[in-house]
Design a protein around this motif. Structure first.
Motif, mmCIF file in Angstrom:
data_model
loop_
_atom_site.group_PDB
_atom_site.id
_atom_site.type_symbol
_atom_site.label_atom_id
_atom_site.label_comp_id
_atom_site.label_asym_id
_atom_site.label_seq_id
_atom_site.Cartn_x
_atom_site.Cartn_y
_atom_site.Cartn_z
ATOM 1 N N GLY A 132 1.028 16.331 2.154
ATOM 2 C CA GLY A 132 0.067 15.854 1.149
ATOM 3 C C GLY A 132 0.734 15.201 -0.048
ATOM 4 O O GLY A 132 0.145 15.100 -1.127
ATOM 5 N N ILE A 133 1.972 14.746 0.137
ATOM 6 C CA ILE A 133 2.688 14.062 -0.957
ATOM 7 C C ILE A 133 2.369 12.565 -0.858
ATOM 8 O O ILE A 133 2.599 11.955 0.191
ATOM 9 C CB ILE A 133 4.217 14.270 -0.832
ATOM 10 N N PRO A 134 1.843 11.947 -1.925
ATOM 11 C CA PRO A 134 1.467 10.539 -1.850
ATOM 12 C C PRO A 134 2.621 9.646 -1.412
ATOM 13 O O PRO A 134 3.710 9.700 -1.984
ATOM 14 C CB PRO A 134 1.039 10.197 -3.286
ATOM 15 N N ALA A 135 2.376 8.873 -0.360
ATOM 16 C CA ALA A 135 3.355 7.906 0.145
ATOM 17 C C ALA A 135 2.565 6.873 0.931
ATOM 18 O O ALA A 135 1.525 7.201 1.505
ATOM 19 C CB ALA A 135 4.378 8.595 1.040
ATOM 20 N N THR A 161 6.543 -4.859 1.203
ATOM 21 C CA THR A 161 5.115 -4.545 1.398
ATOM 22 C C THR A 161 4.809 -3.157 0.848
ATOM 23 O O THR A 161 3.814 -2.969 0.139
ATOM 24 C CB THR A 161 4.753 -4.625 2.898
ATOM 25 N N GLU A 162 5.661 -2.191 1.144
ATOM 26 C CA GLU A 162 5.427 -0.835 0.630
ATOM 27 C C GLU A 162 5.411 -0.840 -0.906
ATOM 28 O O GLU A 162 4.521 -0.251 -1.532
ATOM 29 C CB GLU A 162 6.514 0.122 1.138
ATOM 30 N N ALA A 163 6.362 -1.540 -1.502
ATOM 31 C CA ALA A 163 6.439 -1.584 -2.968
ATOM 32 C C ALA A 163 5.187 -2.241 -3.555
ATOM 33 O O ALA A 163 4.616 -1.763 -4.541
ATOM 34 C CB ALA A 163 7.694 -2.338 -3.392
ATOM 35 N N ALA A 164 4.725 -3.323 -2.923
ATOM 36 C CA ALA A 164 3.546 -4.039 -3.434
ATOM 37 C C ALA A 164 2.294 -3.169 -3.328
ATOM 38 O O ALA A 164 1.479 -3.102 -4.260
ATOM 39 C CB ALA A 164 3.358 -5.339 -2.650
ATOM 40 N N LEU A 165 2.133 -2.483 -2.199
ATOM 41 C CA LEU A 165 0.943 -1.635 -2.006
ATOM 42 C C LEU A 165 0.927 -0.481 -3.011
ATOM 43 O O LEU A 165 -0.119 -0.145 -3.572
ATOM 44 C CB LEU A 165 0.895 -1.106 -0.569
ATOM 45 N N CYS A 166 2.101 0.099 -3.230
ATOM 46 C CA CYS A 166 2.190 1.217 -4.185
ATOM 47 C C CYS A 166 1.879 0.743 -5.599
ATOM 48 O O CYS A 166 1.374 1.500 -6.425
ATOM 49 C CB CYS A 166 3.574 1.855 -4.137
ATOM 50 N N LYS A 167 2.181 -0.520 -5.886
ATOM 51 C CA LYS A 167 1.934 -1.073 -7.223
ATOM 52 C C LYS A 167 0.452 -1.427 -7.402
ATOM 53 O O LYS A 167 -0.122 -1.251 -8.475
ATOM 54 C CB LYS A 167 2.796 -2.326 -7.384
ATOM 55 N N LYS A 168 -0.177 -1.901 -6.335
ATOM 56 C CA LYS A 168 -1.554 -2.404 -6.449
ATOM 57 C C LYS A 168 -2.618 -1.320 -6.338
ATOM 58 O O LYS A 168 -3.737 -1.492 -6.811
ATOM 59 C CB LYS A 168 -1.810 -3.464 -5.353
ATOM 60 N N PHE A 169 -2.294 -0.231 -5.639
ATOM 61 C CA PHE A 169 -3.314 0.802 -5.415
ATOM 62 C C PHE A 169 -2.926 2.106 -6.116
ATOM 63 O O PHE A 169 -1.739 2.448 -6.189
ATOM 64 C CB PHE A 169 -3.493 1.050 -3.907
ATOM 65 N N PRO A 170 -3.931 2.849 -6.615
ATOM 66 C CA PRO A 170 -3.635 4.096 -7.318
ATOM 67 C C PRO A 170 -2.932 5.105 -6.410
ATOM 68 O O PRO A 170 -3.262 5.210 -5.220
ATOM 69 C CB PRO A 170 -5.016 4.624 -7.722
ATOM 70 N N ARG A 171 -2.007 5.821 -6.991
ATOM 71 C CA ARG A 171 -1.192 6.799 -6.236
ATOM 72 C C ARG A 171 -2.059 7.779 -5.434
ATOM 73 O O ARG A 171 -1.749 8.114 -4.301
ATOM 74 C CB ARG A 171 -0.330 7.558 -7.249
ATOM 75 N N ASP A 172 -3.172 8.207 -6.026
ATOM 76 C CA ASP A 172 -3.986 9.204 -5.309
ATOM 77 C C ASP A 172 -4.798 8.594 -4.156
ATOM 78 O O ASP A 172 -5.523 9.305 -3.471
ATOM 79 C CB ASP A 172 -4.886 9.987 -6.275
ATOM 80 N N SER A 173 -4.684 7.276 -3.960
ATOM 81 C CA SER A 173 -5.393 6.656 -2.836
ATOM 82 C C SER A 173 -4.452 6.314 -1.681
ATOM 83 O O SER A 173 -4.904 5.912 -0.609
ATOM 84 C CB SER A 173 -6.089 5.360 -3.301
ATOM 85 N N TRP A 174 -3.142 6.456 -1.879
ATOM 86 C CA TRP A 174 -2.172 5.978 -0.879
ATOM 87 C C TRP A 174 -2.356 6.620 0.494
ATOM 88 O O TRP A 174 -2.334 5.933 1.511
ATOM 89 C CB TRP A 174 -0.738 6.232 -1.345
ATOM 90 N N ILE A 175 -2.517 7.938 0.515
ATOM 91 C CA ILE A 175 -2.583 8.632 1.811
ATOM 92 C C ILE A 175 -3.808 8.152 2.589
ATOM 93 O O ILE A 175 -3.725 7.787 3.766
ATOM 94 C CB ILE A 175 -2.627 10.164 1.624
ATOM 95 N N ARG A 176 -4.932 8.122 1.896
ATOM 96 C CA ARG A 176 -6.182 7.719 2.550
ATOM 97 C C ARG A 176 -6.120 6.247 2.990
ATOM 98 O O ARG A 176 -6.488 5.882 4.097
ATOM 99 C CB ARG A 176 -7.327 7.939 1.562
ATOM 100 N N LEU A 177 -5.635 5.402 2.071
ATOM 101 C CA LEU A 177 -5.569 3.971 2.376
ATOM 102 C C LEU A 177 -4.630 3.670 3.540
ATOM 103 O O LEU A 177 -4.900 2.781 4.353
ATOM 104 C CB LEU A 177 -5.096 3.197 1.145
ATOM 105 N N HIS A 178 -3.543 4.411 3.610
ATOM 106 C CA HIS A 178 -2.594 4.223 4.717
ATOM 107 C C HIS A 178 -3.334 4.366 6.058
ATOM 108 O O HIS A 178 -3.206 3.531 6.950
ATOM 109 C CB HIS A 178 -1.466 5.251 4.593
ATOM 110 N N HIS A 179 -4.149 5.420 6.186
ATOM 111 C CA HIS A 179 -4.903 5.625 7.421
ATOM 112 C C HIS A 179 -5.964 4.538 7.601
ATOM 113 O O HIS A 179 -6.192 4.047 8.707
ATOM 114 C CB HIS A 179 -5.571 7.003 7.422
#
Ligand code: SF4
Length: 211
Positions: A132-135, A161-179
């Motif tokens: 459950g660690i944001p990545a 791409t990873e750096a850009a996505l982490c910059k554009k989307f809030p940290r607490d959305s990363w796990i969900r957005l990845h899926h």
């Protein structure tokens, strides 16, 4: 953080399209998750699940991978692409998990990428799905979709791409957005024949505009 209108639009639409997006690999603990993700390189999750269904019964923990000769493990994995490499890496990783980590998969990113056969993507999946660690793990679907949606340049590599996505989307959305990015790429914005007719992103899609 301030989220752009475009990023918010993408998050909202993906939530409508794939509210139940989640990891499609089967596992019951972080060791099994690590094994499944290591096996999934250049292989479908469906095929990995069909193999791990039997594998996890024969090898219930990291130690059990060390009790068989390498060729026996290779034989158990031979239907999977790159099975020789994957078998060797699995045994080396199992040895480290047993001897250095007392059978507990570490959650630390540096420790994960130091394991044989574990790269940035695998480490991110284990961190996010297992702990459950944001990545934001960037696989082939996430990479392709990010380019089509104009979130990164066509020439971007996986790291960019990873750096850009982490910059554009809030940290607490990363796990969900990845899926959700994976589901979008797997079931709608497919590599060869994307289903553009029903896609809500036509107006922002660089691929669609070129077509
Ligand atoms: S318009 Fe087509 S190519 Fe573009 S994001 Fe949608 S499905 Fe993918």
């Amino acid at each position: 953080m301030r989220v752009s209108k475009k990023a918010q639009f993408i998050m909202d639409e993906l939530e409508i399209l794939f509210p139940d997006a989640d990891c499609e690999l089967n596992f019951t603990n972080t060791w099994e998750l690590l094994v499944a993700v290591m096996l999934s390189a250049q292989t479908t999750d469906k095929h990995v699940n069909s193999v791990t269904k039997h594998l996890f019964k024969k090898y219930p923990d990291a130690e059990s991978y060390l009790l068989v000769p390498l060729d026996e493990l290779e034989n158990d994995l031979r239907s999977i692409g790159l099975y020789r490499n994957k078998s060797a890496n699995l045994q080396k990783t199992a040895k480290i998990i047993v001897e250095q980590y007392h059978n507990v998969v570490p959650s630390d990113h540096k420790a994960l990428v130091a394991l044989p056969g574990v790269g940035q993507k695998t480490a991110n999946v284990v961190q996010s799905v297992g702990f459950g660690i944001p990545a934001f793990a960037v696989d082939t679907h996430v990479h392709r979709v990010s380019k089509r949606l104009g979130l990164v340049k066509e020439t971007a590599d996986v790291k960019e791409t990873e750096a850009a996505l982490c910059k554009k989307f809030p940290r607490d959305s990363w796990i969900r957005l990845h899926h959700q990015f994976i589901f979008f790429g797997r079931y709608l914005c497919k590599a060869q024949r994307p289903n553009c007719a029903v896609c809500p992103f036509q107006n922002i899609c660089t691929y669609y505009k070129k077509k």
